[in-house]
Scaffold this active site. Structure first.
Site, PDB file in Angstrom:
ATOM      1  N   ASN A   1       5.057  -5.670  -9.552  1.00 24.90           N
ATOM      2  CA  ASN A   1       4.528  -4.721  -8.567  1.00 24.90           C
ATOM      3  C   ASN A   1       4.194  -5.374  -7.226  1.00 24.90           C
ATOM      4  OD1 ASN A   1       2.657  -5.831 -10.566  1.00 24.90           O
ATOM      5  ND2 ASN A   1       1.045  -4.894  -9.341  1.00 24.90           N
TER       6      ASN A   1
ATOM      7  N   SER B   1       4.535   5.131 -15.682  1.00 23.88           N
ATOM      8  CA  SER B   1       3.444   5.829 -15.003  1.00 23.88           C
ATOM      9  C   SER B   1       4.019   6.874 -14.040  1.00 23.88           C
ATOM     10  CB  SER B   1       2.636   4.797 -14.219  1.00 23.88           C
ATOM     11  OG  SER B   1       1.678   5.426 -13.431  1.00 23.88           O
TER      12      SER B   1
ATOM     13  N   THR C   1      -1.542   2.314 -18.055  1.00 21.66           N
ATOM     14  CA  THR C   1      -2.615   1.524 -18.665  1.00 21.66           C
ATOM     15  C   THR C   1      -2.836   1.988 -20.101  1.00 21.66           C
ATOM     16  OG1 THR C   1      -3.622   1.166 -16.509  1.00 21.66           O
ATOM     17  CG2 THR C   1      -5.030   0.816 -18.419  1.00 21.66           C
TER      18      THR C   1
ATOM     19  N   GLN D   1       7.338  -0.289 -12.567  1.00 21.48           N
ATOM     20  CA  GLN D   1       7.966  -0.433 -11.246  1.00 21.48           C
ATOM     21  C   GLN D   1       9.488  -0.407 -11.334  1.00 21.48           C
ATOM     22  OE1 GLN D   1       6.258  -0.277  -8.508  1.00 21.48           O
ATOM     23  NE2 GLN D   1       4.178  -0.699  -9.227  1.00 21.48           N
TER      24      GLN D   1
ATOM     25  N   CYS E   1      -5.091  -2.300  -7.311  1.00 16.88           N
ATOM     26  CA  CYS E   1      -6.275  -2.472  -8.149  1.00 16.88           C
ATOM     27  C   CYS E   1      -7.108  -3.660  -7.689  1.00 16.88           C
ATOM     28  CB  CYS E   1      -5.885  -2.700  -9.607  1.00 16.88           C
ATOM     29  SG  CYS E   1      -4.692  -1.527 -10.186  1.00 16.88           S
TER      30      CYS E   1
ATOM     31  N   HIS F   1       2.569   8.386 -11.398  1.00 17.94           N
ATOM     32  CA  HIS F   1       2.215   8.361  -9.967  1.00 17.94           C
ATOM     33  C   HIS F   1       2.886   7.250  -9.178  1.00 17.94           C
ATOM     34  CE1 HIS F   1      -0.894   5.036  -9.630  1.00 17.94           C
ATOM     35  NE2 HIS F   1      -0.885   5.182 -10.938  1.00 17.94           N
TER      36      HIS F   1
END
Ligand code: PLP
Length: 508
Positions: free
Chosen positions: A159, A207, A71, A187, A334, A209
């Site tokens: 995603n 990202s 983000t 992804q 989310c 995680h």
């Protein structure tokens, strides 16, 4: 054993990455900006990870900036391009009037666009690029609109559906246009070739995680010559591109994941990932005849399956899977709390029922064949349970289950349950959780009979012979599965069936 099949939401941290983070905290704790030995050690660690990232992404120039996650990377890229537009506008130069973004982007992208467009007072038109039924961008539409665009945002892989974008096709359409190109690589990393040096991509955020690293770390690739405006300024870290003392443990852990991708000997090979997908598709088809897959298998990540079942809602299926210890989701984590059907599936123009009953199953690069086989076994049990429950007329757990009318008629507050426990005849309390869940939180006070949801059909007929005044109270962790059970027993004719409101999570 919990079968975690929600890898696109997040993944566990690789044990080697955990160890690297611990090592960084214990032994490379120095401030990377310090010029003494402890600082230099931390700095060396960061720069080694940056070098690995460059090799892995195949880039010799441009920048790799460590961030808190994708983000932040997306915001930094959007801010940079829109700031440049503003500078040009203020200098009286002609500026582009639109920004184009894929209609299936993660919401961080359109939200970042709206945010910076508003903050800079640019008034750019933000236009979603339509996608076809296969989830791929409409390149004809893009070709018609690109000349007006300051920025084009097209994720590398989706995603929710796993649809892989035609990056070469998009690159061709962008050609020599002046538009900057942001490609969300979250992804895609480790799953498809990104070949950054061969493409004219300007920004690519990642990202940690989503790929066995910790939360709170990520990186942003910025191509040579692309504008860059720091989101955070401060002590001059990251060559003054991102202020704030670096997250050394997070970067160390991310480095281990990047090493693993580079070495190829930690994660499953592509061919094994495809085998895993084939096994899961076979098990799903066997368990749920009539299942519909919401994206074509060709041109999708092997690790993501998105499907719907006629006659069953997302919630119903997720609860069923949950009952056998399989964790899946209805789409983006989310948006998991939102009741709305996925914007991704709606953009693909899927029929409403398909969008409303979609389930996303996503596995990880480190998931073993043993785990996938166990998942297939449980999917089979799920299918049998669903058939049995439909057979005995169990109500569908619809999205409306939490609607006020259903709530009032099915749910019993914890206060009322406590009261009922002291009445005569005592209520029958039935715990529909799995063994593992019960071990985590046992509630002796309730003195409950234990019947996991999949064994419900057999037990229902027994409870139907109870005297009408016997109150039957079902409990589970969240109140969703117990509501399903209470509804099933009512349908069988025992009206005095209830579900503990809010589940055992709120029971103290
Ligand atoms: N982009 C995609 C495609 C994602 O799946 C996610 C995470 O859900 C993000 C961006 C945001 O990533 P982060 O959680 O690192 O900010």
């Amino acid at each position: 054993m919990e079968i975690y099949l929600d890898a696109n939401a997040t993944t566990p941290v690789l044990p080697q990455a955990q160890a690297a983070a611990l090592f960084a905290m214990a032994s490379a704790f120095g401030n990377p900006s310090s010029t003494h030995g402890a600082g230099l050690k931390a700095r060396a660690l960061i720069e080694a990870v940056r070098s690995t990232a460059r090799r892995l992404l195949g880039v010799s120039d441009g920048r790799v900036v460590f961030t808190s996650g994708a983000t932040e990377g997306i915001h930094s890229a959007v801010l940079s391009v829109l700031h440049e537009v503003r500078v040009r506008r203020d200098a009286g130069e002609p500026i582009p009037h639109t920004v184009l973004y894929g209609a299936t982007e993660h919401k961080a992208v359109p939200e970042a666009l709206r945010h910076w467009n508003l903050l800079f007072g640019l008034g750019l038109r933000l236009l979603p690029i339509p996608v076809g039924r296969n989830g791929k961008h409409d390149l004809g539409w893009l070709a018609d609109h690109v000349s007006e665009a300051a920025l084009v945002c097209t994720m590398a892989a989706n995603n929710e559906t796993g649809v892989v974008s035609d990056l070469d096709g998009i690159a061709k359409v962008l050609g020599r246009s002046g538009a900057r190109w942001l490609v969300d690589g979250v992804q895609a990393l480790g799953k498809i070739e990104l070949q950054l040096s061969e493409r004219r991509i300007d920004y690519m955020p990642f990202s940690g995680h989503k790929l066995y690293g910790p939360k709170g770390v990520g990186m942003l690739y910025v191509s040579e010559g692309a504008p860059f405006t720091p989101l955070l300024t401060g002590g001059g870290q990251e060559e003054a591109q991102r202020g704030g003392t670096e997250n050394v443990p997070g970067i160390a852990a991310l480095g281990v994941v990047l090493d693993a991708l580079e070495s190829g000997d930690v994660f499953m090979s592509r061919s094994i990932l495809h085998q895993h997908r084939e096994r899961l598709i076979g098990a799903l088809r066997g368990a749920f005849p009539g299942i519909v897959f919401n994206a074509p298998f060709d041109g999708c990540l092997p690790t993501t399956l998105n499907f719907s079942m006629p006659g069953a809602t997302s919630n119903e299926l997720i609860n069923l899977f949950d009952a056998v210890g399989i964790r899946v989701s209805s789409g983006s984590a989310c948006s998991a709390a939102l009741a709305e059907p996925s914007h991704v599936l709606r953009a693909m123009a899927l029929p409403t029922w398909q969008a409303e009953s979609a389930v996303r199953l996503s596995f990880g690069l480190a998931d073993s064949t043993v785990m996938i086989e166990e998942a297939c076994k449980r999917l089979d049990a799920c299918g049998r349970a669903l058939k049995a429950m439909k057979g005995v007329g169990t109500a569908r757990v619809t999205n409306q289950l939490s609607a006020p009318e259903t709530e009032q008629s099915l749910e019993m507050s914890s206060y009322a349950v406590r009261d009922a426990l002291h009445r005569k005849p005592p209520p029958l309390v039935v715990d529909v959780r799995e063994d593992a869940e019960r071990k985590q939180q046992s509630v002796a006070e309730l003195d409950a009979e234990t019947v996991p949801l999949w064994a419900l059909p057999q037990a229902l007929s027994r409870w139907c012979t109870l005297p009408a005044e016997t109150t039957v109270i079902f409990v589970c962790q969240t109140g969703r599965r117990s509501a399903l059970a209470a509804q099933a027993l009512r349908r069988q004719g025992h009206a005095n069936a209830w579900s503990l409101a809010g589940g055992l999570t709120g029971w103290s």
